[in-house]
Design a protein around this motif. Structure first.
Motif, mmCIF file in Angstrom:
data_model
loop_
_atom_site.group_PDB
_atom_site.id
_atom_site.type_symbol
_atom_site.label_atom_id
_atom_site.label_comp_id
_atom_site.label_asym_id
_atom_site.label_seq_id
_atom_site.Cartn_x
_atom_site.Cartn_y
_atom_site.Cartn_z
ATOM 1 N N THR A 13 21.397 17.338 3.469
ATOM 2 C CA THR A 13 21.452 18.559 4.285
ATOM 3 C C THR A 13 21.368 18.203 5.769
ATOM 4 O O THR A 13 20.415 17.554 6.208
ATOM 5 C CB THR A 13 20.313 19.513 3.903
ATOM 6 N N GLU A 79 21.088 28.839 2.251
ATOM 7 C CA GLU A 79 21.038 27.374 2.148
ATOM 8 C C GLU A 79 20.765 26.938 0.715
ATOM 9 O O GLU A 79 21.408 26.017 0.195
ATOM 10 C CB GLU A 79 19.966 26.820 3.095
ATOM 11 N N TRP A 83 23.057 24.703 -2.160
ATOM 12 C CA TRP A 83 22.622 23.486 -2.868
ATOM 13 C C TRP A 83 23.316 23.322 -4.210
ATOM 14 O O TRP A 83 23.447 22.202 -4.711
ATOM 15 C CB TRP A 83 21.112 23.528 -3.131
#
Length: 224
Positions: A13, A79, A83
């Motif tokens: 990330t 976010e 993933w």
């Protein structure tokens, strides 16, 4: 009894933070292009400013506690969703920005901050930033004009104020980050690609080692 689903594994990330019109979106697009050339699956988490504005939440120098909380929590949710379908997640405006813009807006309007609300936001931001493998803070070049591709505030003073508060928030919350100056985008691109490939290589190696059979008395045996 239903089978327990495995934990979602967080991909590599990369988070960008910084005031508006400092090249974050353009730089991330270049990074994504470089990674996809090597068949790396990339997901980008977009800036939430326009979406907040569309549902009636104030942004920029009008930022409120409620709009800041929405951006932080929605950003975290987006976010985590990213993933599930990528090797690398790129974040265009990570959650520290929302807190920084709120504090910049309060200073701009001459309003005092509620310490309890600030503490609540700080906890959310600081605890989530541990999920970032690399955080880059764009550095404002005051000679660069405001961008026209997104709804922007035309107040140059507020843009500079937000820039200062982004750095303050990162330092105050002890969030490790690297500066990304306007004249250093190409170098940072090369270094970030190398960083990502290194992390992916390490993850592949660890995964391969975990799949190797255990050796007992000179004979392989299955994992329990």
């Amino acid at each position: 009894m239903s089978e327990t689903r495995p934990e979602v594994i967080r991909p590599v990330t990369i988070a960008l933070t910084g005031t508006h019109s400092t090249g974050k979106t353009t730089w991330l697009e270049r990074l994504a292009t470089e990674l996809r050339r090597d068949r790396i699956e990339v997901a980008t988490v977009a800036d939430l400013g326009l979406q907040a504005q569309q549902i009636g939440l104030p942004i920029l120098y009008r930022h409120t506690w409620a709009s800041t909380l929405w951006i932080v929590t929605r950003g975290i949710s987006n976010e985590i969703e990213a993933w599930t379908n990528a090797d690398v997640v790129l974040i265009d405006r990570s959650v520290p920005d929302a807190l920084a813009y709120y504090e910049a807006a309060l200073e701009y309007r001459g309003e005092p901050a509620d310490p309890h609300r600030i503490e609540h936001l700080e906890d959310l931001v600081a605890n989530h930033c541990f999920n970032y493998d690399l955080t880059l803070r764009t550095v404002l070049d005051p000679l660069l004009p405001l961008g026209v591709s997104k709804p922007r505030d035309t107040d140059i003073e507020f843009r500079a104020l937000a820039d200062r508060h982004v750095e303050k928030v990162l330092n105050r919350l002890d969030i490790d980050h690297d500066a990304l100056p306007a004249d250093g985008h190409q170098r940072a691109l090369i270094e970030t690609v190398a960083f990502i490939k290194g992390r992916l290589s390490d993850a592949d190696q660890n995964s391969s080692e975990a799949e190797l059979p255990m050796i007992r008395d000179g004979h392989p045996s299955a994992h329990e």
